[in-house]
Each structure stands twice: as C-alpha cells, then as structure tokens.
Design a protein around this motif. Sequence first.
Motif, PDB file in Angstrom:
ATOM      1  N   ASN A 138       6.795  -3.817   2.957  1.00 28.21           N
ATOM      2  CA  ASN A 138       6.128  -3.849   4.261  1.00 28.21           C
ATOM      3  C   ASN A 138       7.045  -4.383   5.350  1.00 28.21           C
ATOM      4  O   ASN A 138       7.026  -3.903   6.482  1.00 28.21           O
ATOM      5  CB  ASN A 138       4.851  -4.681   4.186  1.00 28.21           C
ATOM      6  CG  ASN A 138       3.720  -3.923   3.547  1.00 28.21           C
ATOM      7  OD1 ASN A 138       3.664  -2.704   3.600  1.00 28.21           O
ATOM      8  ND2 ASN A 138       2.804  -4.652   2.934  1.00 28.21           N
ATOM      9  N   ILE A 187       9.476  -1.561   6.238  1.00 28.49           N
ATOM     10  CA  ILE A 187       8.821  -0.514   7.031  1.00 28.49           C
ATOM     11  C   ILE A 187       8.599  -1.004   8.455  1.00 28.49           C
ATOM     12  O   ILE A 187       8.832  -0.271   9.416  1.00 28.49           O
ATOM     13  CB  ILE A 187       7.505  -0.075   6.369  1.00 28.49           C
ATOM     14  CG1 ILE A 187       7.789   0.668   5.071  1.00 28.49           C
ATOM     15  CG2 ILE A 187       6.695   0.811   7.311  1.00 28.49           C
ATOM     16  CD1 ILE A 187       6.562   1.009   4.261  1.00 28.49           C
ATOM     17  N   TYR A 229       4.992   3.637  10.564  1.00 29.27           N
ATOM     18  CA  TYR A 229       4.442   2.283  10.520  1.00 29.27           C
ATOM     19  C   TYR A 229       3.123   2.252   9.744  1.00 29.27           C
ATOM     20  O   TYR A 229       2.841   1.294   9.034  1.00 29.27           O
ATOM     21  CB  TYR A 229       4.238   1.764  11.942  1.00 29.27           C
ATOM     22  CG  TYR A 229       3.612   0.404  12.007  1.00 29.27           C
ATOM     23  CD1 TYR A 229       4.344  -0.731  11.645  1.00 29.27           C
ATOM     24  CD2 TYR A 229       2.303   0.236  12.411  1.00 29.27           C
ATOM     25  CE1 TYR A 229       3.786  -1.981  11.696  1.00 29.27           C
ATOM     26  CE2 TYR A 229       1.734  -1.012  12.466  1.00 29.27           C
ATOM     27  CZ  TYR A 229       2.475  -2.122  12.109  1.00 29.27           C
ATOM     28  OH  TYR A 229       1.907  -3.358  12.156  1.00 29.27           O
ATOM     29  N   ARG A 230       2.352   3.309   9.851  1.00 31.64           N
ATOM     30  CA  ARG A 230       1.089   3.423   9.109  1.00 31.64           C
ATOM     31  C   ARG A 230       1.336   3.926   7.683  1.00 31.64           C
ATOM     32  O   ARG A 230       0.394   4.247   6.976  1.00 31.64           O
ATOM     33  CB  ARG A 230       0.132   4.370   9.836  1.00 31.64           C
ATOM     34  CG  ARG A 230      -0.204   3.963  11.251  1.00 31.64           C
ATOM     35  CD  ARG A 230      -1.165   2.853  11.347  1.00 31.64           C
ATOM     36  NE  ARG A 230      -2.419   3.292  10.750  1.00 31.64           N
ATOM     37  CZ  ARG A 230      -3.387   2.477  10.419  1.00 31.64           C
ATOM     38  NH1 ARG A 230      -3.257   1.207  10.619  1.00 31.64           N
ATOM     39  NH2 ARG A 230      -4.482   2.939   9.872  1.00 31.64           N
ATOM     40  N   LYS A 231       2.607   4.005   7.300  1.00 35.37           N
ATOM     41  CA  LYS A 231       3.054   4.339   5.942  1.00 35.37           C
ATOM     42  C   LYS A 231       2.804   5.782   5.544  1.00 35.37           C
ATOM     43  O   LYS A 231       2.479   6.089   4.408  1.00 35.37           O
ATOM     44  CB  LYS A 231       2.458   3.371   4.937  1.00 35.37           C
ATOM     45  CG  LYS A 231       2.996   1.965   5.108  1.00 35.37           C
ATOM     46  CD  LYS A 231       1.935   0.959   4.789  1.00 35.37           C
ATOM     47  CE  LYS A 231       2.395  -0.437   5.097  1.00 35.37           C
ATOM     48  NZ  LYS A 231       2.096  -0.855   6.440  1.00 35.37           N
ATOM     49  N   SER A 232       3.017   6.708   6.478  1.00 34.21           N
ATOM     50  CA  SER A 232       2.857   8.126   6.203  1.00 34.21           C
ATOM     51  C   SER A 232       4.200   8.715   5.776  1.00 34.21           C
ATOM     52  O   SER A 232       5.175   8.683   6.527  1.00 34.21           O
ATOM     53  CB  SER A 232       2.357   8.851   7.456  1.00 34.21           C
ATOM     54  OG  SER A 232       2.457  10.240   7.286  1.00 34.21           O
ATOM     55  N   ARG A 233       4.234   9.257   4.570  1.00 38.16           N
ATOM     56  CA  ARG A 233       5.469   9.867   4.069  1.00 38.16           C
ATOM     57  C   ARG A 233       5.800  11.139   4.840  1.00 38.16           C
ATOM     58  O   ARG A 233       6.976  11.428   5.078  1.00 38.16           O
ATOM     59  CB  ARG A 233       5.326  10.181   2.580  1.00 38.16           C
ATOM     60  CG  ARG A 233       5.231   8.936   1.735  1.00 38.16           C
ATOM     61  CD  ARG A 233       4.829   9.258   0.335  1.00 38.16           C
ATOM     62  NE  ARG A 233       3.406   9.602   0.360  1.00 38.16           N
ATOM     63  CZ  ARG A 233       2.656   9.708  -0.713  1.00 38.16           C
ATOM     64  NH1 ARG A 233       3.173   9.534  -1.896  1.00 38.16           N
ATOM     65  NH2 ARG A 233       1.376  10.021  -0.609  1.00 38.16           N
ATOM     66  N   THR A 250       8.400   4.284   2.868  1.00 35.67           N
ATOM     67  CA  THR A 250       7.053   4.844   2.708  1.00 35.67           C
ATOM     68  C   THR A 250       6.829   5.362   1.289  1.00 35.67           C
ATOM     69  O   THR A 250       5.737   5.195   0.740  1.00 35.67           O
ATOM     70  CB  THR A 250       6.793   5.967   3.725  1.00 35.67           C
ATOM     71  OG1 THR A 250       7.814   6.963   3.615  1.00 35.67           O
ATOM     72  CG2 THR A 250       6.752   5.421   5.131  1.00 35.67           C
ATOM     73  N   TYR A 309       6.301   2.363  -0.906  1.00 35.95           N
ATOM     74  CA  TYR A 309       4.971   1.773  -0.684  1.00 35.95           C
ATOM     75  C   TYR A 309       3.899   2.505  -1.483  1.00 35.95           C
ATOM     76  O   TYR A 309       3.030   1.898  -2.076  1.00 35.95           O
ATOM     77  CB  TYR A 309       4.618   1.793   0.794  1.00 35.95           C
ATOM     78  CG  TYR A 309       3.230   1.292   1.078  1.00 35.95           C
ATOM     79  CD1 TYR A 309       2.990  -0.069   1.135  1.00 35.95           C
ATOM     80  CD2 TYR A 309       2.171   2.173   1.260  1.00 35.95           C
ATOM     81  CE1 TYR A 309       1.717  -0.548   1.372  1.00 35.95           C
ATOM     82  CE2 TYR A 309       0.888   1.695   1.497  1.00 35.95           C
ATOM     83  CZ  TYR A 309       0.659   0.342   1.554  1.00 35.95           C
ATOM     84  OH  TYR A 309      -0.591  -0.138   1.791  1.00 35.95           O
ATOM     85  N   HIS A 310       3.980   3.820  -1.503  1.00 31.69           N
ATOM     86  CA  HIS A 310       2.963   4.601  -2.211  1.00 31.69           C
ATOM     87  C   HIS A 310       3.181   4.615  -3.720  1.00 31.69           C
ATOM     88  O   HIS A 310       2.290   5.016  -4.463  1.00 31.69           O
ATOM     89  CB  HIS A 310       2.908   6.030  -1.663  1.00 31.69           C
ATOM     90  CG  HIS A 310       2.303   6.082  -0.304  1.00 31.69           C
ATOM     91  ND1 HIS A 310       0.960   5.972  -0.097  1.00 31.69           N
ATOM     92  CD2 HIS A 310       2.847   6.205   0.931  1.00 31.69           C
ATOM     93  CE1 HIS A 310       0.683   6.044   1.204  1.00 31.69           C
ATOM     94  NE2 HIS A 310       1.827   6.180   1.842  1.00 31.69           N
TER      95      HIS A 310
END
Length: 116
Positions: free
Chosen positions: A6, A9, A59-63, A109, A112-113
């Motif tokens: 986090n 990112i 930032y919203r963690k979208s690949r 990202t 994170y996923h």
Amino acid sequence: MLKFINKKIAGVFIWIGVIAPVIGGFATLGFFFFGTMSGVQIWNLIDVVITWALAFGVYRKSRICACLLFVLNLVSRVDLYITTKDFVFTFGWLPSLFIIAYALGIVGTVAYHRKD
C-alpha cells in the motif's frame, strides 16, 4: 506485506498522479498561452486529465488502470520521438523515471491483488 504494498502504491500515485499532471498541465498552459512552442493543442490538456484519472485508478488499486497508464506513457513517448527525433529528450533520465514509476504501479497493483 500488505502495508508495504500500500505504501508503494501510494508513492507511485503521488509521483504519477500529482507530479506528472501538474508538470504537464503547467507546461501545456504555458506553451498554449505564451506561444513558446508550436503544435500544442487541447489534446495535451486532455492527456493530463486522462493521466490523472488513470493514476487515481492505480491509487484505487486497479490493475487495468495501471496497465493503461503504462501503455499511454509508452505511446506518448514514441509519438514524441517520431515528432522530435530527439532520443535523449524523449527517453532520457527523467522520462525513464516516469516509465519506471508506471511499471512499479503495475507491480504494486498486481501484488496487492495476489495477497494471500
């Protein structure tokens, strides 16, 4: 591990979501209003908005946003090189930092996923 990802990112978002559009926006407005560079069009401002929107997606963690931002940057770099024929200006140390930041956005990202 998740806190580390986090932080990475968020750092990439600050770099590509705040610094790049601010630099691009001020440069474009300066070129547009003061006429120091020909060929500046409204597309340049739209590019700044698209960059910010995609950076917010990172930032919203979208690949998907991370990959699109990386591709947008590479396409812009190739277009700039075709236009200027100046390799150092197009792929020098500062533009390379942006390419690295965008690549780290993809890595962050995806990591994170994949958290388990």
